[in-house]
Design a protein around this motif. Structure first.
Motif, PDB file in Angstrom:
ATOM      1  N   GLU A 202     -21.149  -7.570  -2.002  1.00 55.15           N
ATOM      2  CA  GLU A 202     -21.502  -6.537  -1.155  1.00 55.15           C
ATOM      3  C   GLU A 202     -20.499  -5.916  -0.506  1.00 55.15           C
ATOM      4  N   VAL A 203     -19.581  -7.153   0.177  1.00 58.06           N
ATOM      5  CA  VAL A 203     -18.526  -6.326   0.806  1.00 58.06           C
ATOM      6  C   VAL A 203     -17.258  -5.694   0.408  1.00 58.06           C
ATOM      7  N   ILE A 204     -16.999  -6.363  -0.766  1.00 58.88           N
ATOM      8  CA  ILE A 204     -16.035  -5.815  -1.717  1.00 58.88           C
ATOM      9  C   ILE A 204     -16.013  -4.951  -2.713  1.00 58.88           C
ATOM     10  N   SER A 205     -17.229  -4.457  -3.203  1.00 60.31           N
ATOM     11  CA  SER A 205     -17.472  -3.895  -4.538  1.00 60.31           C
ATOM     12  C   SER A 205     -16.866  -2.455  -4.378  1.00 60.31           C
ATOM     13  N   LYS A 206     -17.006  -1.671  -3.155  1.00 56.23           N
ATOM     14  CA  LYS A 206     -16.388  -0.390  -3.161  1.00 56.23           C
ATOM     15  C   LYS A 206     -14.832  -0.410  -3.346  1.00 56.23           C
ATOM     16  N   PHE A 207     -14.352  -1.537  -2.617  1.00 53.33           N
ATOM     17  CA  PHE A 207     -12.883  -1.670  -2.657  1.00 53.33           C
ATOM     18  C   PHE A 207     -12.271  -1.657  -3.930  1.00 53.33           C
ATOM     19  N   ILE A 208     -13.284  -2.633  -4.788  1.00 53.91           N
ATOM     20  CA  ILE A 208     -12.683  -2.698  -6.204  1.00 53.91           C
ATOM     21  C   ILE A 208     -12.875  -1.638  -6.966  1.00 53.91           C
ATOM     22  N   GLU A 209     -13.800  -0.828  -6.933  1.00 51.95           N
ATOM     23  CA  GLU A 209     -14.051   0.553  -7.498  1.00 51.95           C
ATOM     24  C   GLU A 209     -12.767   1.448  -7.276  1.00 51.95           C
ATOM     25  N   SER A 210     -12.361   1.414  -5.851  1.00 51.03           N
ATOM     26  CA  SER A 210     -11.335   2.252  -5.362  1.00 51.03           C
ATOM     27  C   SER A 210     -10.110   1.740  -6.179  1.00 51.03           C
ATOM     28  N   LEU A 211      -9.744   0.496  -6.363  1.00 46.18           N
ATOM     29  CA  LEU A 211      -8.746   0.121  -7.240  1.00 46.18           C
ATOM     30  C   LEU A 211      -8.900   0.469  -8.625  1.00 46.18           C
ATOM     31  N   GLU A 212      -9.950   0.254  -9.328  1.00 48.55           N
ATOM     32  CA  GLU A 212      -9.918   0.754 -10.493  1.00 48.55           C
ATOM     33  C   GLU A 212      -9.717   1.940 -10.756  1.00 48.55           C
TER      34      GLU A 212
ATOM     35  N   VAL B 225      -6.375   3.488 -13.533  1.00 46.86           N
ATOM     36  CA  VAL B 225      -6.762   4.407 -14.573  1.00 46.86           C
ATOM     37  C   VAL B 225      -5.921   5.628 -14.356  1.00 46.86           C
ATOM     38  N   ASN B 226      -5.434   5.912 -13.136  1.00 45.46           N
ATOM     39  CA  ASN B 226      -4.527   7.038 -12.587  1.00 45.46           C
ATOM     40  C   ASN B 226      -3.377   6.540 -12.011  1.00 45.46           C
ATOM     41  N   PRO B 227      -2.446   5.547 -12.751  1.00 44.15           N
ATOM     42  CA  PRO B 227      -1.339   4.984 -12.132  1.00 44.15           C
ATOM     43  C   PRO B 227      -0.404   5.889 -11.326  1.00 44.15           C
ATOM     44  N   THR B 228      -0.230   6.993 -11.919  1.00 44.69           N
ATOM     45  CA  THR B 228       0.693   8.067 -11.375  1.00 44.69           C
ATOM     46  C   THR B 228       0.504   8.496  -9.911  1.00 44.69           C
ATOM     47  N   LEU B 229      -0.695   8.182  -9.461  1.00 37.09           N
ATOM     48  CA  LEU B 229      -1.047   8.529  -7.881  1.00 37.09           C
ATOM     49  C   LEU B 229      -0.618   7.261  -7.121  1.00 37.09           C
ATOM     50  N   ILE B 230      -0.137   6.309  -7.411  1.00 39.79           N
ATOM     51  CA  ILE B 230       0.187   5.126  -6.691  1.00 39.79           C
ATOM     52  C   ILE B 230       1.800   5.374  -6.239  1.00 39.79           C
ATOM     53  N   ASN B 231       1.585   4.840  -4.864  1.00 45.16           N
ATOM     54  CA  ASN B 231       3.031   4.812  -4.150  1.00 45.16           C
ATOM     55  C   ASN B 231       3.188   3.821  -3.258  1.00 45.16           C
ATOM     56  N   ASN B 232       4.227   3.679  -2.578  1.00 47.22           N
ATOM     57  CA  ASN B 232       4.416   2.372  -1.553  1.00 47.22           C
ATOM     58  C   ASN B 232       3.549   2.636  -0.672  1.00 47.22           C
TER      59      ASN B 232
ATOM     60  N   LEU C 134       0.383   4.113  -0.382  1.00 53.07           N
ATOM     61  CA  LEU C 134      -0.758   3.643  -0.731  1.00 53.07           C
ATOM     62  C   LEU C 134      -1.071   2.235  -0.831  1.00 53.07           C
ATOM     63  N   LEU C 135      -0.211   1.777  -1.569  1.00 49.91           N
ATOM     64  CA  LEU C 135      -0.485   0.221  -1.832  1.00 49.91           C
ATOM     65  C   LEU C 135      -0.327  -0.478  -0.486  1.00 49.91           C
ATOM     66  N   GLU C 136       0.506  -0.085   0.452  1.00 46.47           N
ATOM     67  CA  GLU C 136       0.229  -0.754   1.889  1.00 46.47           C
ATOM     68  C   GLU C 136      -1.016  -0.608   2.447  1.00 46.47           C
ATOM     69  N   LEU C 137      -1.650   0.502   2.340  1.00 47.87           N
ATOM     70  CA  LEU C 137      -2.946   0.912   2.985  1.00 47.87           C
ATOM     71  C   LEU C 137      -3.746   0.093   2.304  1.00 47.87           C
ATOM     72  N   LYS C 138      -3.841   0.015   0.933  1.00 43.67           N
ATOM     73  CA  LYS C 138      -4.949  -0.852   0.132  1.00 43.67           C
ATOM     74  C   LYS C 138      -4.861  -2.171   0.631  1.00 43.67           C
ATOM     75  N   ILE C 139      -3.736  -3.021   0.760  1.00 46.92           N
ATOM     76  CA  ILE C 139      -3.462  -4.245   1.367  1.00 46.92           C
ATOM     77  C   ILE C 139      -4.115  -4.327   2.784  1.00 46.92           C
ATOM     78  N   LYS C 140      -3.799  -3.485   3.646  1.00 47.25           N
ATOM     79  CA  LYS C 140      -4.491  -3.647   5.036  1.00 47.25           C
ATOM     80  C   LYS C 140      -6.036  -3.295   4.934  1.00 47.25           C
ATOM     81  N   GLU C 141      -6.507  -2.558   3.915  1.00 46.83           N
ATOM     82  CA  GLU C 141      -7.931  -2.261   3.932  1.00 46.83           C
ATOM     83  C   GLU C 141      -8.623  -3.662   3.472  1.00 46.83           C
ATOM     84  N   LEU C 142      -7.931  -4.196   2.548  1.00 46.74           N
ATOM     85  CA  LEU C 142      -8.343  -5.399   2.181  1.00 46.74           C
ATOM     86  C   LEU C 142      -8.631  -6.280   3.304  1.00 46.74           C
ATOM     87  N   ILE C 143      -7.423  -6.622   3.871  1.00 50.22           N
ATOM     88  CA  ILE C 143      -7.528  -7.554   5.018  1.00 50.22           C
ATOM     89  C   ILE C 143      -8.459  -7.254   5.918  1.00 50.22           C
ATOM     90  N   LEU C 144      -8.632  -6.244   6.381  1.00 49.51           N
ATOM     91  CA  LEU C 144      -9.567  -5.612   7.284  1.00 49.51           C
ATOM     92  C   LEU C 144     -11.029  -5.732   6.709  1.00 49.51           C
TER      93      LEU C 144
END
Length: 258
Positions: free
Chosen positions: A102-112, A116-123, A125-135
């Motif tokens: 319940e806590v993590i499902s939406k986060f996993i969906e956002s990573l998926e 599928v769209n790897p060209t959108l990834i940059n440093n 965004l990666l830092e933001l997703k790590i901080k989002e996971l920890i929070l």
């Protein structure tokens, strides 16, 4: 990953967040032996771990998502914030923490989406997703465990051989794998094992497994194959041969006599 699957996960200087989509493994470490459920996540601290998934059907595949958490990266991302988030407040927990879907499902969906769209990834965004996971983890019901694990990323861990053996006495781990869980070479592991148990690892572990097998044969109607797997043998035929050699009768003969 195709089943049956066994993986040695060594995290010498980082933590690791793992999410299992369909089927999840049994996780074994120096401190814990736990079955994870599908669509749940587990957080592993620095150290040696083994993951094992038994085969259920032919051509079965298991999908997992893994994020490594490096202390240097966390310090960089959080600067002065991190010390505030890792205050323990007398939390006493194990090192491996199952995080509810319940806590993590939406986060996993956002990573998926980004897979599928790897060209959108940059440093950034990666830092933001790590901080989002920890929070997200800090705000979960396992907050004490999360705080303890993050704190452990900054300290050296000690392992007690006796505790490791007690925890994995019925696991299908060989002495090389047990040595890794104890952070010892095989030769050092054998020496320390002899000091603690006055026996060799193979002999002691086999005797423990056969003792438990005798109990199960006497007090349950479990099929012999299930007993073999349950006490840590991955081959029922080998279990039967070993049982007969050590006990003097086959498992079925022992059951009939008791």
């Amino acid at each position: 990953m195709a089943t049956p699957f066994k993986y040695e996960a060594i995290f010498e200087n980082n933590g690791c967040f793992i999410y299992f989509k369909d089927r999840a493994p049994r996780l074994m470490s120096a401190e814990q032996n736990v079955q994870v459920n599908s669509q749940e996540a587990v957080l592993l601290k620095c150290g040696n771990h083994f993951m094992e998934i038994l085969k259920q059907t032919d051509e079965e595949e298991v999908e997992a998502m893994i994020i490594h958490l490096y202390p240097e990266l966390l310090k960089k991302l959080y600067a002065n914030e991190l010390p505030k988030t890792i205050q323990i407040n007398e939390c006493k927990t194990h090192s491996e923490v199952i995080v509810s879907k319940e806590v993590i499902s939406k986060f996993i969906e956002s990573l998926e989406f980004y897979f599928v769209n790897p060209t959108l990834i940059n440093n950034d965004l990666l830092e933001l997703k790590i901080k989002e996971l920890i929070l997200l983890l800090i705000q979960s019901k396992n907050v004490c465990s999360i705080q303890e694990l993050i704190s452990d990323l900054y300290s050296t861990q000690s392992v007690q051989l006796k505790n490791v053996i007690e925890l994995h006495r019925y696991s299908n781990l060989n002495q090389e794998e047990l040595a890794k869980l104890c952070n010892l070479s095989v030769s050092s592991f054998k020496r320390e094992f002899k000091k603690v148990f006055n026996d060799t690892p193979n002999s002691y572990m086999t005797d423990l497994k056969l003792k438990r097998a005798k109990e199960l044969l006497s007090i349950t109607e479990m099929p012999i194959n299930e007993i073999a797997y349950g006490v840590g043998f991955n081959d029922p035929l080998y279990f039967t041969r070993t049982f007969k050699k050590k006990i003097g009768s086959s498992p079925s003969e022992y059951r009939s006599a008791n």
